[in-house]
Design a protein around this motif. Structure first.
Motif, PDB file in Angstrom:
ATOM      1  N   SER A  26       0.767  -1.056   0.031  1.00 13.12           N
ATOM      2  CA  SER A  26       0.096  -0.115   0.007  1.00 13.12           C
ATOM      3  C   SER A  26       0.987   1.044  -0.206  1.00 13.12           C
ATOM      4  CB  SER A  26      -0.747  -0.029   0.996  1.00 13.12           C
ATOM      5  OG  SER A  26      -1.794   1.308   1.128  1.00 13.12           O
ATOM      6  N   GLU A  27       0.583   2.011  -1.043  1.00 10.36           N
ATOM      7  CA  GLU A  27       1.107   3.437  -0.797  1.00 10.36           C
ATOM      8  C   GLU A  27       1.002   4.307   0.158  1.00 10.36           C
ATOM      9  OE1 GLU A  27       1.697   7.425  -3.660  1.00 10.36           O
ATOM     10  OE2 GLU A  27       0.573   5.702  -4.472  1.00 10.36           O
ATOM     11  N   GLY A  28      -0.347   4.027   0.911  1.00 10.92           N
ATOM     12  CA  GLY A  28      -0.828   4.795   1.993  1.00 10.92           C
ATOM     13  C   GLY A  28      -2.209   5.466   1.357  1.00 10.92           C
ATOM     14  N   LEU A  29      -2.273   6.791   1.528  1.00 15.99           N
ATOM     15  CA  LEU A  29      -3.525   7.320   1.184  1.00 15.99           C
ATOM     16  C   LEU A  29      -4.073   7.180  -0.264  1.00 15.99           C
ATOM     17  CD1 LEU A  29      -4.021  10.393   3.455  1.00 15.99           C
ATOM     18  CD2 LEU A  29      -4.646   8.281   4.094  1.00 15.99           C
ATOM     19  N   MET A  30      -2.872   7.326  -1.091  1.00 14.70           N
ATOM     20  CA  MET A  30      -3.108   7.634  -2.509  1.00 14.70           C
ATOM     21  C   MET A  30      -2.540   6.081  -3.264  1.00 14.70           C
ATOM     22  SD  MET A  30      -3.736  10.557  -2.328  1.00 14.70           S
ATOM     23  CE  MET A  30      -3.894  10.978  -3.958  1.00 14.70           C
ATOM     24  N   LYS A  31      -2.960   6.133  -4.588  1.00 11.13           N
ATOM     25  CA  LYS A  31      -2.602   4.989  -5.255  1.00 11.13           C
ATOM     26  C   LYS A  31      -2.106   5.737  -6.597  1.00 11.13           C
ATOM     27  CE  LYS A  31      -4.367   0.709  -7.756  1.00 11.13           C
ATOM     28  NZ  LYS A  31      -2.904  -0.056  -6.969  1.00 11.13           N
ATOM     29  N   SER A  32      -0.895   5.796  -6.668  1.00  7.60           N
ATOM     30  CA  SER A  32      -0.122   6.660  -7.586  1.00  7.60           C
ATOM     31  C   SER A  32      -0.041   6.049  -9.031  1.00  7.60           C
ATOM     32  CB  SER A  32       1.234   7.250  -7.339  1.00  7.60           C
ATOM     33  OG  SER A  32       1.269   8.169  -6.309  1.00  7.60           O
ATOM     34  N   ASP A  33      -0.097   4.553  -8.826  1.00  2.77           N
ATOM     35  CA  ASP A  33      -0.014   3.875 -10.089  1.00  2.77           C
ATOM     36  C   ASP A  33      -0.875   3.964 -11.211  1.00  2.77           C
ATOM     37  OD1 ASP A  33       1.705   2.016  -8.310  1.00  2.77           O
ATOM     38  OD2 ASP A  33      -0.070   1.158  -7.492  1.00  2.77           O
ATOM     39  N   ILE A  34      -2.019   4.511 -10.666  1.00  2.61           N
ATOM     40  CA  ILE A  34      -2.877   4.933 -11.856  1.00  2.61           C
ATOM     41  C   ILE A  34      -3.523   6.224 -11.630  1.00  2.61           C
ATOM     42  CG2 ILE A  34      -3.895   2.287 -11.992  1.00  2.61           C
ATOM     43  CD1 ILE A  34      -6.175   3.163 -10.226  1.00  2.61           C
ATOM     44  N   GLY A  35      -2.846   7.191 -10.765  1.00  2.67           N
ATOM     45  CA  GLY A  35      -3.165   8.392 -10.511  1.00  2.67           C
ATOM     46  C   GLY A  35      -4.595   8.751  -9.797  1.00  2.67           C
ATOM     47  N   GLN A  36      -4.878   7.660  -9.111  1.00  9.81           N
ATOM     48  CA  GLN A  36      -6.158   7.875  -8.242  1.00  9.81           C
ATOM     49  C   GLN A  36      -6.074   8.919  -7.360  1.00  9.81           C
ATOM     50  OE1 GLN A  36      -7.606   4.136  -6.621  1.00  9.81           O
ATOM     51  NE2 GLN A  36      -9.746   5.007  -6.141  1.00  9.81           N
ATOM     52  N   LEU A  37      -7.234   9.833  -7.488  1.00 10.21           N
ATOM     53  CA  LEU A  37      -7.323  10.987  -6.492  1.00 10.21           C
ATOM     54  C   LEU A  37      -8.491  10.768  -5.475  1.00 10.21           C
ATOM     55  CD1 LEU A  37      -6.230  13.663  -5.851  1.00 10.21           C
ATOM     56  CD2 LEU A  37      -7.647  14.764  -7.270  1.00 10.21           C
ATOM     57  N   ASP A  38      -8.321   9.853  -4.854  1.00 11.92           N
ATOM     58  CA  ASP A  38      -9.383   9.310  -3.587  1.00 11.92           C
ATOM     59  C   ASP A  38      -8.487   8.889  -2.512  1.00 11.92           C
ATOM     60  OD1 ASP A  38     -11.822   9.708  -5.014  1.00 11.92           O
ATOM     61  OD2 ASP A  38     -11.260   7.965  -6.269  1.00 11.92           O
ATOM     62  N   PRO A  39      -8.091   9.950  -1.691  1.00 16.22           N
ATOM     63  CA  PRO A  39      -7.263   9.692  -0.504  1.00 16.22           C
ATOM     64  C   PRO A  39      -8.203   8.663   0.462  1.00 16.22           C
ATOM     65  CG  PRO A  39      -6.770  11.957  -1.022  1.00 16.22           C
ATOM     66  CD  PRO A  39      -8.075  11.313  -2.099  1.00 16.22           C
ATOM     67  N   SER A  40      -7.543   7.499   1.102  1.00 16.43           N
ATOM     68  CA  SER A  40      -8.445   6.626   2.171  1.00 16.43           C
ATOM     69  C   SER A  40      -9.579   6.093   1.332  1.00 16.43           C
ATOM     70  CB  SER A  40      -8.533   7.525   3.300  1.00 16.43           C
ATOM     71  OG  SER A  40      -7.772   7.144   4.286  1.00 16.43           O
ATOM     72  N   VAL A  41      -9.647   6.339   0.132  1.00 16.20           N
ATOM     73  CA  VAL A  41     -10.969   5.355  -0.356  1.00 16.20           C
ATOM     74  C   VAL A  41     -10.148   4.906  -1.717  1.00 16.20           C
ATOM     75  CG1 VAL A  41     -12.968   6.153   0.654  1.00 16.20           C
ATOM     76  CG2 VAL A  41     -12.050   7.443  -1.202  1.00 16.20           C
ATOM     77  N   THR A  42      -8.902   4.413  -1.909  1.00 16.04           N
ATOM     78  CA  THR A  42      -8.498   3.952  -3.009  1.00 16.04           C
ATOM     79  C   THR A  42      -9.180   2.420  -3.483  1.00 16.04           C
ATOM     80  OG1 THR A  42      -6.745   2.819  -2.013  1.00 16.04           O
ATOM     81  CG2 THR A  42      -6.375   4.873  -2.410  1.00 16.04           C
ATOM     82  N   GLN A  43      -8.880   2.078  -4.665  1.00 16.52           N
ATOM     83  CA  GLN A  43      -9.490   0.796  -5.136  1.00 16.52           C
ATOM     84  C   GLN A  43      -8.511  -0.519  -4.521  1.00 16.52           C
ATOM     85  OE1 GLN A  43      -9.133   0.785  -9.405  1.00 16.52           O
ATOM     86  NE2 GLN A  43      -7.397  -0.234  -9.449  1.00 16.52           N
ATOM     87  N   ASP A  44      -7.378   0.085  -4.021  1.00 17.28           N
ATOM     88  CA  ASP A  44      -6.492  -0.983  -3.529  1.00 17.28           C
ATOM     89  C   ASP A  44      -7.340  -2.208  -2.779  1.00 17.28           C
ATOM     90  OD1 ASP A  44      -4.396  -0.501  -4.848  1.00 17.28           O
ATOM     91  OD2 ASP A  44      -3.311   0.627  -2.976  1.00 17.28           O
ATOM     92  N   TRP A  45      -7.929  -1.689  -1.693  1.00 15.70           N
ATOM     93  CA  TRP A  45      -8.501  -2.448  -0.467  1.00 15.70           C
ATOM     94  C   TRP A  45      -9.963  -2.964  -0.694  1.00 15.70           C
ATOM     95  CZ3 TRP A  45      -4.804  -4.653   2.211  1.00 15.70           C
ATOM     96  CH2 TRP A  45      -3.475  -3.954   2.362  1.00 15.70           C
ATOM     97  N   ASP A  46     -10.526  -2.659  -1.887  1.00 16.67           N
ATOM     98  CA  ASP A  46     -11.883  -2.932  -2.113  1.00 16.67           C
ATOM     99  C   ASP A  46     -12.419  -4.228  -2.230  1.00 16.67           C
ATOM    100  OD1 ASP A  46     -12.074  -0.272  -2.521  1.00 16.67           O
ATOM    101  OD2 ASP A  46     -12.827  -0.188  -4.421  1.00 16.67           O
ATOM    102  N   HIS A  47     -11.475  -5.288  -2.551  1.00 20.05           N
ATOM    103  CA  HIS A  47     -11.599  -6.764  -2.499  1.00 20.05           C
ATOM    104  C   HIS A  47     -10.638  -7.297  -2.524  1.00 20.05           C
ATOM    105  CE1 HIS A  47     -12.734  -6.242  -6.862  1.00 20.05           C
ATOM    106  NE2 HIS A  47     -11.933  -7.101  -6.812  1.00 20.05           N
ATOM    107  N   ALA A  48     -10.326  -8.556  -2.127  1.00 23.10           N
ATOM    108  CA  ALA A  48      -9.152  -9.450  -1.834  1.00 23.10           C
ATOM    109  C   ALA A  48      -8.356  -9.599  -3.205  1.00 23.10           C
ATOM    110  CB  ALA A  48      -9.270 -10.845  -1.239  1.00 23.10           C
ATOM    111  N   GLU A  49      -9.083  -9.666  -4.129  1.00 22.92           N
ATOM    112  CA  GLU A  49      -8.406 -10.137  -5.516  1.00 22.92           C
ATOM    113  C   GLU A  49      -7.457  -9.002  -6.035  1.00 22.92           C
ATOM    114  OE1 GLU A  49     -12.111 -12.771  -5.185  1.00 22.92           O
ATOM    115  OE2 GLU A  49     -11.388 -10.767  -4.674  1.00 22.92           O
TER     116      GLU A  49
END
Length: 997
Positions: free
Chosen positions: A819-842
């Motif tokens: 986890s990068e933390g609050l952001m997901k720079s891999d795709i430039g997502q601008l949703d701090p603390s609601v990134t897509q990373d942890w939305d489901h296990a896959e």
């Protein structure tokens, strides 16, 4: 001056033997130091101190303090406004020694010791000018960089706060899609805190960026990259602390013009699509070059000599440029940008014991864009498309802007007791208007229709900003400092409330996306959804509404002690307690964290007892509040609807489909059907705060009179994060095991601590009764959250003497985890603390690896040479290794349709491709040069400066498209396509005139 855990440099050798004897011991000894985010301190030792007094005076403002010397020969004057002071030792009403040009920097202590005074008593009122002070601040345990206005003017860095931040070791540019944001110490760019004169000005919505000020109004800029004390919190990245200029007893004024000519800007690189080599930008790249002009002026002086001072600064920047996107069916933009900033400061020395500071500043940035249809390959401009007007938006919302007012009161109640109180508020309006915002939004994506014949809508954006969008911050702090023997105690409380009204809605209320009938008879991405035969084509209906009011209440209390354990040993003991509450539009608390204890410990060893060799260590815990963005997205009634259907005949000119026939029921992504969620169900009940632990070990060593060398090891470990989770399968399983009907539950999103057990209150069966559900980490199925950062920092610095200053930094670091933390720079997502990373296990399979902000090697060298009083030359060199690359694609297994995120998984061609395993982007190199001429015939008050940025015009790729597959699993021809490059070479010319009235 630029400092890094040390004070200013030494003056040249003294020629008088008696004077040398009198001052020879000045380097011995130290004392405790308490820090402040808007002031500094002077401290030291005095031989046979009992009964002596130390007089401290700022000649420029008349401010003075008299501090008694304790029986053990120590004294300390804290909470001093930054500036240059004269320090005198007095006995029996007579001055024994005087030290001039004593520089006080923000948050630091300056050691001014008077030893061997028996020899000095025969020399009445000895005066030593210059900065004959220790090169190393042995009283600090943190890691900081301090830049003064003088250095910001002499070094060839861009005139922005974050450009100066990048001079700090371990600081790197964040992803270009976040504007000019900065990552500090391996953390995401949304984890830093910014202060102006002690008041927090960080973007409250996302944590990205901050309200700024006229660049020439900066007196000192302090950057903490680790180890900061208990006074600071709400940051797991770094702290940027700015102190503004103030008026003095002399009326001074000046003005400056900066110009960046378009003609001298290098042409941007042409971009090609990697999959087929197609050129994505055309012949007219030179038209994208920007010109920019900045005008600024200031005035400052005494309204009442020695008592009341004024300082004002105004700056306006204008620029124009043309730009366009990729492909042969795109948009051309004619952009006009403007930024207006002003600062007004009043300083009132009521008396020697009471000071009042009033600060007002404004940061307003706006842009206007005319847009045309454009063929980027053939350089053919089409019809007028529309306009867009923005205010206080910036790139990805990272320029929040706003107006700030701060009042600060300092009272030196006794020599040993100081009170510091502050109240401030900030308001920012955000505007994003477009032409055609009331038109139905539609996009014609039919391959059977030539691009030039496809229907075009009257609006230029798929969404428009919420009317009345704004951010508000207001709050206060109260600090007390008390000196008790060998202890310098500091305690404080604060309360800051932030509120945001933000969000967006679909332009025109609804969107339609037209496609040809699929060859396989199935809607792409909807394998279960066949298309009935006999219709013209298919169309997707789209509605998105996410508007809400969010609030965060932040409170803290802290206590710290700088304890002089022994002559050469200083211990720092600190404890911070923080409370965070997040509220929705109805003022209902949907999540809170209480009693978040953050211990901070440090130790310094003055090895030789003369401030020439320091060894230090510290350890601490740091918490972070959830930004307002979470409540806007998660605690408001969001609507995200998609629905496929068929149409017959030609699409209507207003974008609506003729004979629309739905072939599926509306699909609400993640359960976002417009109904506000129950505040009790938004987040886990046992939610822990976002926090990390940090450990630092280092040393600073004086090599010669003007040379200092140092090294430090840093280790950071993220211990708990907060993000949203959108998987309903564990709830369905729990319901089945407990005999509860779960047929009505959708894949809603909940705020949780990923990788840990979480407790929920959720209505599973729609009967209005909330079920108390406890899910273990195993039940949820997410891995433990990981982010570790370790670094070795080495530096070599030459203090300004013999006409030159220079510094060389090398950092070896790794930022590694899932986890990068609050952001997901891999795709430039601008949703701090609601990134897509942890939305489901896959989504987390293969997520462990080097993070987006990982730069293994960094070299920074900068300095300047004052060849003559008229000519100055400066340079700034930055070298760093590239960021890691990924390959995102479709998941090879089965995922429920309402949870399938298309090409967002660490899989390509059906094979697992772990984070960062594809390789790295190239190394980047950038050299900036400057020269300044101050003609003697103008009294050196007039300065002409020329700067060239990126001398060798290196345009190395900074970020790329990292989706190796499309959402349907096909090869993405744009995979590894450059999204941004280094800024091409450009020149900046300026003329500046400073004068006294």
């Amino acid at each position: 001056m630029l400092l890094n855990s040390k004070s200013t440099g030494r003056a040249g050798p003294l020629r008088l033997g008696a004077l040398a004897m009198a001052l020879g011991g000045c380097l011995a000894g130290t004392t405790a130091l308490a820090q402040s985010n808007a002031s500094g301190a002077i401290f030291g030792r005095v031989d046979a101190g009992g009964g002596a007094t130390v007089h401290i005076e700022n000649p420029a403002t008349g401010f003075s303090r008299d501090v008694g010397v304790s029986e053990d020969g120590r004294y300390r004057a804290g909470a001093l406004p930054v500036g240059t002071y004269r320090v005198s030792l007095q006995r029996d009403g007579q001055t024994v020694q005087t030290r001039d040009s004593v520089q006080v920097n923000v948050g630091t202590g300056t050691d001014v010791s008077f030893v061997n005074t028996s020899a000095a008593t025969e020399l009445t009122a000895i005066s030593v000018t210059g900065t004959a002070l220790p090169a190393i601040d042995v009283s600090s345990v943190d890691t900081r960089t301090v830049l003064t206005a003088e250095q910001l003017q002499r070094l060839p860095v861009a005139q922005s706060v974050n450009a100066a931040v990048l001079l700090a070791p371990g600081a790197v540019n964040a992803d270009s899609r976040y504007g000019n944001a900065v990552s500090l110490g391996g953390s995401s760019a949304a984890e830093n805190q910014y202060y102006i004169n002690g008041f927090p000005v960080t973007n409250p919505l996302t944590g990205l960026g901050a309200t700024t000020l006229p660049f020439n109004a900066i007196e000192q800029e302090q950057v903490f990259t680790g180890g900061y004390g208990a006074e600071y919190g709400r940051s797991t990245g770094g702290v940027v602390n700015i102190i503004t200029k103030r008026g003095t007893n002399t009326w001074e004024a000046g003005g400056q013009v900066l110009y960046q000519p378009r003609a001298l800007k290098a042409t941007p690189r042409i971009t090609y699509r990697p999959g087929d080599g197609a050129q994505l930008q055309g012949r007219n790249l030179r038209s994208q070059r920007t010109w920019q002009t900045t005008y600024s002026g200031y005035i400052g002086g005494p309204l009442v000599k020695d008592k009341l001072f004024l300082f004002g600064d105004y700056e306006t920047t204008k620029s124009e440029n043309n730009s366009y996107g990729y492909s042969n069916n795109t948009t051309r933009y004619y952009n006009e940008n403007k930024a207006d900033r002003w600062l007004l400061k009043l300083d009132w020395n009521i008396n020697d014991s009471n000071i009042v500071e009033l600060t007002g500043l404004n940061d307003s940035n706006s842009s206007y864009s005319n847009q045309y249809y454009y063929n980027g390959i053939q350089d053919i401009q089409g019809a007028y498309k529309g306009w867009q007007s923005q205010k206080n938006q910036g790139t990805a919302g990272t320029a929040p802007g706003g107006r700030v007012y701060v009042a600060r009161y300092t009272s030196y109640i006794t020599d040993n007791l100081t009170l510091d109180a502050l109240y401030g508020k900030q308001h920012s309006d955000h505007v994003n208007l477009t032409s055609g915002s009331d038109c139905v939004y539609f996009a014609d994506n039919r391959d059977s229709v030539p691009p030039t014949q496809r229907l075009q809508g009257c609006n230029i954006s798929s969404s428009v900003a919420a009317p009345g969008a704004h951010d508000d911050t207001h709050g206060w702090h109260l600090n007390l400092e008390y000196r008790l023997g060998s202890h310098d105690l500091r305690a404080g409380v604060d309360r800051y409330d932030v509120e945001s009204l933000n969000g967006s809605v679909t332009s025109g209320g609804v969107g339609w996306f037209y496609y040809d009938n699929p060859a396989n008879g199935m809607v792409a991405g909807r394998d279960h959804l066949p298309v009935p035969p006999g219709h013209t084509g298919i169309v997707e209906r789209y509605i998105f509404e996410a508007v809400g009011v969010a609030k965060v209440e932040q409170e803290s209390q802290y206590l710290e002690d700088h304890w002089q354990v022994a002559e050469r040993w200083l211990a720092y003991l600190g404890l911070r307690n923080e409370q965070f509450s997040n509220l929705n539009a109805d003022n209902d608390v949907f999540t809170k964290q209480r009693h978040q204890l953050a211990p901070r410990l440090g130790l310094t060893w003055d090895v030789n007892g003369d401030s020439t060799f320091k060894v230090y260590a510290n350890a601490g815990r740091y918490h972070l509040a959830i930004p307002n963005n979470v409540a806007v997205r998660g605690a408001s009634g969001s609507l995200y609807l998609t629905q496929w259907g068929t149409y017959d005949g030609a699409p209507n000119t207003n974008g609506t489909p003729p004979n629309w026939n739905p072939i599926e029921a509306p699909v609400y992504a993640n359960g976002a059907d417009g109904t506000p969620p129950d505040p009790r169900s938004i987040s886990a009940r046992n939610l822990s705060a976002y926090y990390q632990d940090e450990y630092i070990l280092g040393f600073d060593k004086q090599l010669a009179a003007d040379w200092t060398f140092g090294a430090k090891l840093r280790y950071r470990k993220l211990k708990s994060i907060i993000d949203d989770w959108c998987d309903n399968r564990p709830f369905i399983k729990w319901a089945d095991e407990h005999g509860v009907d779960s047929s009505g539950i959708a894949a809603n999103c909940y705020i949780i601590n990923p990788g840990k057990g979480n407790e929920f209150l959720i209505d599973l069966d729609g009967d209005g009764k909330l079920e108390d559900i406890k899910l273990s980490a195993k039940d949820i199925g997410l891995p433990e959250a990981k982010r570790s950062y370790y670094a070795l920092d080495l530096y070599l610095e030459h203090q300004f003497s013999d006409k030159w200053y220079g510094r060389l930094d090398y950092t070896f670091s790794r930022s590694y985890g899932n986890s990068e933390g609050l952001m997901k720079s891999d795709i430039g997502q601008l949703d701090p603390s609601v990134t897509q990373d942890w939305d489901h296990a896959e989504l987390m399979i293969g997520a462990n690896g080097p993070e987006a902000n990982d730069r293994t090697h960094q070299v920074r060298a900068y300095g300047y040479y004052q060849m003559t009083p008229e000519w100055l030359f400066g340079f700034d060199l930055a070298v760093q290794s590239g960021r890691p690359k990924n390959c995102f694609g479709t998941y090879p297994g089965s995922i429920p349709a309402d949870m399938n995120y298309g090409n967002s998984y660490f899989y390509c061609d059906g094979q697992l491709v772990p984070r960062g395993s594809v390789g790295r982007l190239p190394w980047t190199y950038q050299l900036n040069l400057s020269t300044e001429w101050r003609p003697a015939w103008a009294g050196h008050n007039l300065a002409f400066q020329a700067r060239v940025f990126n001398v060798f015009n290196a345009q190395t790729v900074q970020s790329i498209e990292e989706h190796g597959e499309t959402g349907t699993g096909d090869t993405n021809l744009s995979y590894q396509q450059p999204l941004s490059y280094q800024t091409p070479r450009y020149f900046e010319f300026s003329a500046r005139y400073d004068f006294s009235l």
